[in-house]
Design an enzyme around this catalytic site. Structure first.
Site, PDB file in Angstrom:
ATOM      1  N   SER A  57     -15.743   5.598   1.740  1.00 33.24           N
ATOM      2  CA  SER A  57     -14.841   6.702   1.409  1.00 33.24           C
ATOM      3  C   SER A  57     -15.537   8.049   1.546  1.00 33.24           C
ATOM      4  O   SER A  57     -16.552   8.311   0.899  1.00 33.24           O
ATOM      5  CB  SER A  57     -14.321   6.552  -0.019  1.00 33.24           C
ATOM      6  OG  SER A  57     -13.665   7.752  -0.388  1.00 33.24           O
ATOM      7  N   HIS A  90     -12.546   5.616   5.246  1.00 32.60           N
ATOM      8  CA  HIS A  90     -11.502   5.780   4.226  1.00 32.60           C
ATOM      9  C   HIS A  90     -11.370   7.267   3.849  1.00 32.60           C
ATOM     10  O   HIS A  90     -12.344   7.907   3.465  1.00 32.60           O
ATOM     11  CB  HIS A  90     -11.901   4.959   2.999  1.00 32.60           C
ATOM     12  CG  HIS A  90     -10.846   4.806   1.952  1.00 32.60           C
ATOM     13  ND1 HIS A  90      -9.801   3.915   2.056  1.00 32.60           N
ATOM     14  CD2 HIS A  90     -10.683   5.445   0.763  1.00 32.60           C
ATOM     15  CE1 HIS A  90      -9.041   3.991   0.959  1.00 32.60           C
ATOM     16  NE2 HIS A  90      -9.550   4.914   0.169  1.00 32.60           N
ATOM     17  N   ASP A 120      -9.374   9.794   1.352  1.00 30.19           N
ATOM     18  CA  ASP A 120      -8.575   9.863   0.121  1.00 30.19           C
ATOM     19  C   ASP A 120      -7.841  11.191   0.040  1.00 30.19           C
ATOM     20  O   ASP A 120      -8.465  12.240  -0.093  1.00 30.19           O
ATOM     21  CB  ASP A 120      -9.502   9.719  -1.091  1.00 30.19           C
ATOM     22  CG  ASP A 120      -9.961   8.286  -1.280  1.00 30.19           C
ATOM     23  OD1 ASP A 120      -9.105   7.404  -1.388  1.00 30.19           O
ATOM     24  OD2 ASP A 120     -11.184   8.067  -1.308  1.00 30.19           O
ATOM     25  N   MET A 125      -5.389  13.496  -2.051  1.00 35.75           N
ATOM     26  CA  MET A 125      -4.880  13.683  -3.423  1.00 35.75           C
ATOM     27  C   MET A 125      -4.168  15.020  -3.521  1.00 35.75           C
ATOM     28  O   MET A 125      -4.687  16.035  -3.054  1.00 35.75           O
ATOM     29  CB  MET A 125      -6.046  13.663  -4.414  1.00 35.75           C
ATOM     30  CG  MET A 125      -6.889  12.406  -4.316  1.00 35.75           C
ATOM     31  SD  MET A 125      -8.264  12.504  -5.451  1.00 35.75           S
ATOM     32  CE  MET A 125      -9.074  10.938  -5.131  1.00 35.75           C
ATOM     33  N   HIS A 152      -5.601   6.909   2.702  1.00 33.10           N
ATOM     34  CA  HIS A 152      -5.041   6.473   1.411  1.00 33.10           C
ATOM     35  C   HIS A 152      -4.357   7.667   0.757  1.00 33.10           C
ATOM     36  O   HIS A 152      -5.027   8.592   0.292  1.00 33.10           O
ATOM     37  CB  HIS A 152      -6.197   5.935   0.547  1.00 33.10           C
ATOM     38  CG  HIS A 152      -5.806   5.541  -0.836  1.00 33.10           C
ATOM     39  ND1 HIS A 152      -6.729   5.325  -1.831  1.00 33.10           N
ATOM     40  CD2 HIS A 152      -4.594   5.321  -1.411  1.00 33.10           C
ATOM     41  CE1 HIS A 152      -6.104   4.993  -2.946  1.00 33.10           C
ATOM     42  NE2 HIS A 152      -4.806   4.992  -2.722  1.00 33.10           N
ATOM     43  N   MET A 189      -2.596   9.469  -2.080  1.00 32.64           N
ATOM     44  CA  MET A 189      -2.308   9.492  -3.521  1.00 32.64           C
ATOM     45  C   MET A 189      -1.478  10.745  -3.763  1.00 32.64           C
ATOM     46  O   MET A 189      -1.931  11.722  -4.368  1.00 32.64           O
ATOM     47  CB  MET A 189      -3.625   9.493  -4.310  1.00 32.64           C
ATOM     48  CG  MET A 189      -4.309   8.128  -4.294  1.00 32.64           C
ATOM     49  SD  MET A 189      -6.070   8.236  -4.654  1.00 32.64           S
ATOM     50  CE  MET A 189      -6.676   8.647  -3.022  1.00 32.64           C
ATOM     51  N   MET A 220      -5.987  -1.175  -6.505  1.00 29.46           N
ATOM     52  CA  MET A 220      -6.845  -0.141  -7.094  1.00 29.46           C
ATOM     53  C   MET A 220      -7.646  -0.780  -8.229  1.00 29.46           C
ATOM     54  O   MET A 220      -7.079  -1.364  -9.152  1.00 29.46           O
ATOM     55  CB  MET A 220      -6.023   1.025  -7.643  1.00 29.46           C
ATOM     56  CG  MET A 220      -5.458   1.965  -6.589  1.00 29.46           C
ATOM     57  SD  MET A 220      -6.679   2.640  -5.437  1.00 29.46           S
ATOM     58  CE  MET A 220      -7.823   3.486  -6.543  1.00 29.46           C
ATOM     59  N   ASP A 266     -10.544  -0.909  -4.044  1.00 31.19           N
ATOM     60  CA  ASP A 266     -10.980   0.487  -4.001  1.00 31.19           C
ATOM     61  C   ASP A 266     -11.241   1.008  -5.411  1.00 31.19           C
ATOM     62  O   ASP A 266     -10.337   1.051  -6.238  1.00 31.19           O
ATOM     63  CB  ASP A 266      -9.853   1.291  -3.315  1.00 31.19           C
ATOM     64  CG  ASP A 266     -10.179   2.767  -3.152  1.00 31.19           C
ATOM     65  OD1 ASP A 266     -11.321   3.152  -3.413  1.00 31.19           O
ATOM     66  OD2 ASP A 266      -9.266   3.511  -2.744  1.00 31.19           O
TER      67      ASP A 266
HETATM   68  C1  DX5 Z   1     -10.133   6.858  -6.031  1.00 26.04           C
HETATM   69  C2  DX5 Z   1     -10.169   6.749  -4.531  1.00 26.04           C
HETATM   70  C3  DX5 Z   1     -11.324   5.980  -4.052  1.00 26.04           C
HETATM   71  C4  DX5 Z   1     -12.658   6.622  -4.322  1.00 26.04           C
HETATM   72  C5  DX5 Z   1     -13.634   5.511  -4.547  1.00 26.04           C
HETATM   73  O1  DX5 Z   1      -8.979   7.483  -6.426  1.00 26.04           O
HETATM   74  O2  DX5 Z   1      -8.988   6.112  -4.061  1.00 26.04           O
HETATM   75  O3  DX5 Z   1     -11.206   5.679  -2.661  1.00 26.04           O
HETATM   76  O4  DX5 Z   1     -13.109   7.437  -3.290  1.00 26.04           O
HETATM   77  O5  DX5 Z   1     -14.824   6.049  -4.967  1.00 26.04           O
HETATM   78  P1  DX5 Z   1     -15.964   5.155  -5.628  1.00 26.04           P
HETATM   79  O6  DX5 Z   1     -16.301   4.076  -4.645  1.00 26.04           O
HETATM   80  O7  DX5 Z   1     -17.056   6.125  -5.843  1.00 26.04           O
HETATM   81  O8  DX5 Z   1     -15.394   4.583  -6.894  1.00 26.04           O
HETATM   82 ZN    ZN Z   2      -9.019   5.408  -1.872  1.00 26.04          ZN
END
Ligand code: DX5
Ligand code: ZN
Length: 218
Positions: free
Chosen positions: A8, A33, A35, A37, A66, A68, A137, A175
């Site tokens: 990620s 990956h 993320d 948000m 991904h 969110m 998750m 994840d």
């Molecule tokens: C959390 C994300 C993850 C995050 C994981 O909301 O969806 O993808 O980057 O990070 P680590 O591996 O550090 O928990």
């Molecule tokens: Zn993620």
């Protein structure tokens, strides 16, 4: 070693993002990956289209995006243009999930559905035939570096049973809080794709950590 590793970028050094993407290109990572948000679905804002467009220009591996965000339908076509190969939406953010995943596939991307830690995987039973991946998750979404939620193991087993018994061709991605200690257990329980942020980028040798996550024995 059939499983995939998707580091990620949330945990990468944004000041040297290009270098970190090149590092992933040279590593045993399978996907990258990203993320996304929005500060509404989750209490954090990460990055959006311009950053992923930049990543796409350098990346030699599929972008595993991904989302969110609330109401992801607004941006599906835009993510395709931006270069997403796999597009995952949150179950909790989609009122008409069947329509959403059908559109993701129609646009030419693989469709994933993520479930928060409190969401039972059984709720995905009637969507499994039209998706490519379930993202379980293993932390509450929003931040990297959180502690892995132990109850996730039984969700993975339950999901694997549902996929097998239904004869579906669906990957299980995990994840949040994944490290080299829980990774072999996750694979044994049925995970197919490991996402790892801090475990990779906070380690002394990220490429070697990716190699370790990839070379796990089942
Ligand atoms: C959390 C994300 C993850 C995050 C994981 O909301 O969806 O993808 O980057 O990070 P680590 O591996 O550090 O928990
Ligand atoms: Zn993620």
């Amino acid at each position: 070693m059939n499983h995939l590793v998707s580091p990620s970028l949330l945990a990468s050094d944004f000041g040297n993002l290009s270098e970190d993407v090149r590092l992933l290109n040279r590593s045993m990572a399978d996907w990258i990956h990203c993320d996304i948000m929005d500060g509404v679905f989750v209490p954090n804002i990460s990055f959006g289209f311009p950053v992923v467009e930049h990543v796409r220009k350098i990346a030699e591996k599929p972008l595993d995006v991904h989302l969110m965000i609330v109401d992801p339908d607004r941006y599906l076509a835009r993510w395709k243009e931006t270069g997403a190969a796999i597009l995952t939406v949150q179950y909790e953010a989609c009122v008409h999930l069947h329509r959403t995943v059908t559109e993701i596939r129609r646009l030419g991307m693989k469709a994933g559905v993520a479930v928060n830690p409190h969401t039972p995987v059984a709720l995905l039973k009637n969507i499994l035939h039209c998706i490519d991946m379930v993202l379980i998750m293993t932390v509450n979404p929003g931040f990297g570096g959180q502690v892995f939620i132990q109850e996730s193991y039984s969700k993975i087993e339950e999901m694997k049973d549902m996929i097998r018994s239904g004869g579906h061709d669906v990957l299980i991605q995990v994840d949040g809080g994944i490290d080299t200690v829980n990774a072999p257990v996750l694979i044994e329980k049925g995970a197919d794709v490991l996402v790892a942020g801090n475990t990779v980028f906070s380690s002394e040798d990220p490429a070697d950590t990716i190699r370790k996550l990839k070379m796990l024995e089942e």
